[in-house]
Motif scaffolding. Structure first.
Motif, PDB file in Angstrom:
ATOM      1  N   GLN A 177       0.830  -1.210   0.000  1.00 58.15           N
ATOM      2  CA  GLN A 177       0.000   0.000   0.000  1.00 58.15           C
ATOM      3  C   GLN A 177       0.861   1.255   0.000  1.00 58.15           C
ATOM      4  OE1 GLN A 177      -3.339   0.373  -0.364  1.00 58.15           O
ATOM      5  NE2 GLN A 177      -3.290  -1.833  -0.771  1.00 58.15           N
ATOM      6  N   ASN A 178       1.944   1.217   0.782  1.00 49.82           N
ATOM      7  CA  ASN A 178       2.865   2.359   0.813  1.00 49.82           C
ATOM      8  C   ASN A 178       3.527   2.565  -0.547  1.00 49.82           C
ATOM      9  OD1 ASN A 178       2.279   2.731   3.506  1.00 49.82           O
ATOM     10  ND2 ASN A 178       4.073   1.587   4.237  1.00 49.82           N
ATOM     11  N   LEU A 179       3.906   1.446  -1.185  1.00 47.33           N
ATOM     12  CA  LEU A 179       4.532   1.520  -2.508  1.00 47.33           C
ATOM     13  C   LEU A 179       3.550   2.100  -3.528  1.00 47.33           C
ATOM     14  CD1 LEU A 179       6.797   0.957  -4.526  1.00 47.33           C
ATOM     15  CD2 LEU A 179       5.978  -1.410  -4.689  1.00 47.33           C
ATOM     16  N   LYS A 180       2.305   1.666  -3.464  1.00 46.04           N
ATOM     17  CA  LYS A 180       1.296   2.183  -4.387  1.00 46.04           C
ATOM     18  C   LYS A 180       1.155   3.699  -4.223  1.00 46.04           C
ATOM     19  CE  LYS A 180      -3.539   1.756  -5.775  1.00 46.04           C
ATOM     20  NZ  LYS A 180      -4.860   1.140  -5.495  1.00 46.04           N
ATOM     21  N   GLY A 181       1.151   4.147  -2.966  1.00 48.62           N
ATOM     22  CA  GLY A 181       1.050   5.585  -2.707  1.00 48.62           C
ATOM     23  C   GLY A 181       2.233   6.354  -3.274  1.00 48.62           C
ATOM     24  N   GLU A 182       3.437   5.773  -3.158  1.00 42.06           N
ATOM     25  CA  GLU A 182       4.639   6.421  -3.688  1.00 42.06           C
ATOM     26  C   GLU A 182       4.586   6.518  -5.214  1.00 42.06           C
ATOM     27  OE1 GLU A 182       7.315   7.825  -2.119  1.00 42.06           O
ATOM     28  OE2 GLU A 182       6.052   7.602  -0.326  1.00 42.06           O
ATOM     29  N   ILE A 191      10.213   4.714 -10.839  1.00 36.03           N
ATOM     30  CA  ILE A 191       9.604   3.626 -10.072  1.00 36.03           C
ATOM     31  C   ILE A 191      10.646   2.593  -9.650  1.00 36.03           C
ATOM     32  CG2 ILE A 191       8.011   1.661 -10.258  1.00 36.03           C
ATOM     33  CD1 ILE A 191       6.254   3.483 -12.058  1.00 36.03           C
ATOM     34  N   GLU A 192      11.594   2.297 -10.539  1.00 33.19           N
ATOM     35  CA  GLU A 192      12.605   1.287 -10.237  1.00 33.19           C
ATOM     36  C   GLU A 192      13.476   1.645  -9.029  1.00 33.19           C
ATOM     37  OE1 GLU A 192      14.764   0.474 -13.878  1.00 33.19           O
ATOM     38  OE2 GLU A 192      13.656  -1.410 -14.115  1.00 33.19           O
ATOM     39  N   LYS A 193      13.523   2.937  -8.698  1.00 37.93           N
ATOM     40  CA  LYS A 193      14.342   3.386  -7.568  1.00 37.93           C
ATOM     41  C   LYS A 193      13.621   3.255  -6.229  1.00 37.93           C
ATOM     42  CE  LYS A 193      16.753   6.719 -10.529  1.00 37.93           C
ATOM     43  NZ  LYS A 193      16.958   8.148 -10.848  1.00 37.93           N
ATOM     44  N   LEU A 194      12.317   2.915  -6.264  1.00 36.63           N
ATOM     45  CA  LEU A 194      11.535   2.821  -5.034  1.00 36.63           C
ATOM     46  C   LEU A 194      11.797   1.504  -4.304  1.00 36.63           C
ATOM     47  CD1 LEU A 194       8.100   4.194  -6.343  1.00 36.63           C
ATOM     48  CD2 LEU A 194       9.867   5.455  -5.084  1.00 36.63           C
ATOM     49  N   THR A 250      11.255  -4.832  -7.604  1.00 35.70           N
ATOM     50  CA  THR A 250      12.319  -5.669  -8.164  1.00 35.70           C
ATOM     51  C   THR A 250      12.651  -5.241  -9.592  1.00 35.70           C
ATOM     52  OG1 THR A 250      10.704  -7.327  -8.898  1.00 35.70           O
ATOM     53  CG2 THR A 250      11.702  -7.650  -6.728  1.00 35.70           C
ATOM     54  N   LYS A 251      11.634  -4.892 -10.358  1.00 36.58           N
ATOM     55  CA  LYS A 251      11.853  -4.365 -11.712  1.00 36.58           C
ATOM     56  C   LYS A 251      10.576  -3.717 -12.225  1.00 36.58           C
ATOM     57  CE  LYS A 251      11.003  -8.922 -13.835  1.00 36.58           C
ATOM     58  NZ  LYS A 251      11.536  -9.946 -14.755  1.00 36.58           N
ATOM     59  N   ALA A 252      10.750  -2.789 -13.174  1.00 32.39           N
ATOM     60  CA  ALA A 252       9.629  -2.116 -13.832  1.00 32.39           C
ATOM     61  C   ALA A 252       9.745  -2.397 -15.329  1.00 32.39           C
ATOM     62  CB  ALA A 252       9.658  -0.621 -13.548  1.00 32.39           C
TER      63      ALA A 252
END
Length: 297
Positions: free
Chosen positions: A75-80, A143-146, A150-152
């Motif tokens: 959920q935190n990742l989605k928000g970022e 996104i890949e830096k978050l 693992t990969k985008a």
């Protein structure tokens, strides 16, 4: 302008077209060849744009989530991701959904992947759509830096080549169309010029009896218009027939495919309108150039 006067101008323009047979033929031929090529490029470019638009709408980033991420981390990742300026929306796809999509996309061969339903090796995924398809690469890099990514994946390399190819095709088409456009204008301009030279004595008499500049110019404007319209007729017929046959052949074969061509109706009527308008504009512009430069009134 009175209808009677306009009729007189139209009559004079038709007479002039008849008097200058070979130059009329050369001008109409130039417009015809120009508009055939313009029409072909226009049809190709419009269909290329259709394909590009379809592909662009399907371009998305598949963000593979680290297996170590729990529900709160996701959920935190989605928000970022949603905070990234280029991102339009984010949709979650579980690894179970991903496996079912893989099985479905592989057809009969995909049945073999059902063995992994009990021990699914895939990752949960965020499917990310950008506001502008051209921002896909930029958004993927961010996104890949978050954390927990693992990969985008977005078809790196292929997407850039596709956008570059489409842009290059558009630019080449525009340059070629412009070159052909000005060639036709030059030939029509020469036709009008010859007409002006042949009628110089008559024009001088008209001035002496009080004819206005616009009265003298109107037949030449109309002559250029008729030459342009005559040159547009054959391209419209040929391209309409060719596109009808191409559509009848290709459309059934592309059903269910992501590549689609524009339907014959109303597209071909739009193309015909564009060609007719371009023919008229080429003729009028060529006429205006000659009248302004060579008609001393």
């Amino acid at each position: 302008m009175k209808i009677r006067t306009l009729g007189r101008h139209a009559q004079e323009s038709f007479k002039s077209i008849g008097r200058n047979g070979w130059m009329t033929f050369a001008s109409v031929s130039a417009v015809t060849v120009t508009l055939i090529l313009v029409g072909v490029f226009f049809v190709i470019m419009m269909n290329l744009n259709k394909v590009a638009q379809t592909i662009e709408e399907d371009v998305q980033i598949r963000v593979h989530i680290d297996v170590a991420a729990n529900e709160q981390d996701q959920q935190n990742l989605k928000g970022e991701i949603e905070k990234i300026s280029e991102v339009q929306n984010v949709k979650f796809s579980s690894k179970e959904q991903e496996l079912q999509e893989l099985i479905k996309s592989m057809g009969e061969e995909g049945q073999a992947f059902k063995l992994f339903e009990q021990d699914n090796p895939l990752n949960d995924v965020f499917i990310v759509k950008t506001k502008n398809p051209k921002d896909t690469m930029k958004a993927a890099d961010k996104i890949e830096k978050l954390e927990y990514v693992t990969k985008a994946v977005y078809g790196k390399g292929t997407v850039e080549k596709l956008f570059n190819f489409i842009e290059a095709s558009r630019n080449v088409g525009i340059v070629l169309i412009a070159g052909l456009f000005f060639t036709a204008i030059f030939l029509i301009s020469n036709t009008i010029k010859i007409t002006i030279i042949a009628r110089r004595r008559e024009i001088k008499i008209m001035r002496l009896v009080g004819a206005t500049n616009s009265f003298i110019r109107w037949p030449f404007f109309l002559e250029g218009l008729w030459l342009g319209i005559l040159g547009a007729i054959l391209p419209i017929i040929l391209i309409s027939i060719a596109y009808y046959n191409a559509y009848e052949y290709l459309a059934p074969k592309l059903v269910g495919n992501f590549i689609q061509i524009l339907p014959y109706n109303p597209f071909i009527y739009q193309v015909s309108g564009v060609l007719l308008l371009m023919g008229g504009l080429i003729g009028i512009w060529g006429s205006l150039m000659s009248v302004r430069k060579f008609l001393k009134v």
